[in-house]
Design a protein around this motif. Structure first.
Motif, PDB file in Angstrom:
ATOM      1  N   LEU A   1      -1.797  -0.553   2.713  1.00 12.43           N
ATOM      2  CA  LEU A   1      -0.784  -0.974   1.738  1.00 12.43           C
ATOM      3  C   LEU A   1      -1.297  -0.786   0.308  1.00 12.43           C
ATOM      4  N   LEU A   2      -2.547  -1.112   0.088  1.00 14.63           N
ATOM      5  CA  LEU A   2      -3.140  -0.891  -1.236  1.00 14.63           C
ATOM      6  C   LEU A   2      -3.195   0.593  -1.574  1.00 14.63           C
ATOM      7  N   ALA A   3      -3.485   1.420  -0.570  1.00 16.09           N
ATOM      8  CA  ALA A   3      -3.508   2.868  -0.790  1.00 16.09           C
ATOM      9  C   ALA A   3      -2.128   3.376  -1.173  1.00 16.09           C
ATOM     10  N   ALA A   4      -1.099   2.868  -0.506  1.00 12.70           N
ATOM     11  CA  ALA A   4       0.265   3.287  -0.836  1.00 12.70           C
ATOM     12  C   ALA A   4       0.581   2.978  -2.297  1.00 12.70           C
ATOM     13  N   ALA A   5       0.192   1.800  -2.735  1.00 12.47           N
ATOM     14  CA  ALA A   5       0.424   1.429  -4.133  1.00 12.47           C
ATOM     15  C   ALA A   5      -0.453   2.259  -5.066  1.00 12.47           C
ATOM     16  N   GLY A   6      -1.706   2.467  -4.701  1.00 13.74           N
ATOM     17  CA  GLY A   6      -2.644   3.166  -5.564  1.00 13.74           C
ATOM     18  C   GLY A   6      -2.366   4.646  -5.737  1.00 13.74           C
ATOM     19  N   LEU A   7      -1.634   5.228  -4.806  1.00 18.49           N
ATOM     20  CA  LEU A   7      -1.293   6.649  -4.915  1.00 18.49           C
ATOM     21  C   LEU A   7      -0.129   6.903  -5.866  1.00 18.49           C
ATOM     22  N   ILE A   8       0.686   5.880  -6.126  1.00 17.01           N
ATOM     23  CA  ILE A   8       1.905   6.075  -6.923  1.00 17.01           C
ATOM     24  C   ILE A   8       1.926   5.225  -8.189  1.00 17.01           C
TER      25      ILE A   8
END
Length: 131
Positions: A60-67
């Protein structure tokens, strides 16, 4: 190139979001039963609940961190840093699937790893968010 990098980041963000939601909010027994029925990711039955939840939160953090960093203009360097973290996550996934003999999932993880490498290379070298 900028558009291709945004598309790649969006693709990985959607993937990470859906996977993270599953691992974080679906009970382990339901997740493992679903994965056993669909012949996908049998490793979830062997993993602890804490490990699954931690992995889900990281996704979930990766999803946020990519965008979000680039979209909001707040510390956009976090986009390629997140892509590098995703590469490390996929290396672990490849190792897990190789050990379990799940060759199809090894290939899928290598593809995700390649997309993350493209984002990291693109945002660190080709089209960095500098202004």
């Amino acid at each position: 190139m900028n558009l291709a990098l945004w598309i790649a980041a969006g693709f990985l963000a959607v993937l990470a979001l859906s996977s993270g939601i599953q691992k974080t909010f679906v009970p382990k027994d339901k997740l493992a039963a679903f994965h056993q029925r669909t012949l996908a990711y049998g490793w979830t039955a062997d993993a602890s609940v804490g490990f699954l939840k931690t992995l889900g939160v990281l996704e979930l953090l990766a999803a946020a961190g990519l965008i979000l960093p680039a979209a909001l203009g707040i510390a956009p360097v976090l986009v390629p840093v997140t892509a590098v973290c995703w590469i490390l996550l996929m290396v672990g996934a490849v190792i897990t699937h190789v050990r379990r003999g799940e060759s199809v999932f090894v290939l899928v993880c290598v593809i995700y790893l390649a997309v993350a490498a493209f984002i990291a290379w693109g945002r660190f070298v080709l089209e960095p968010f500098t202004g």
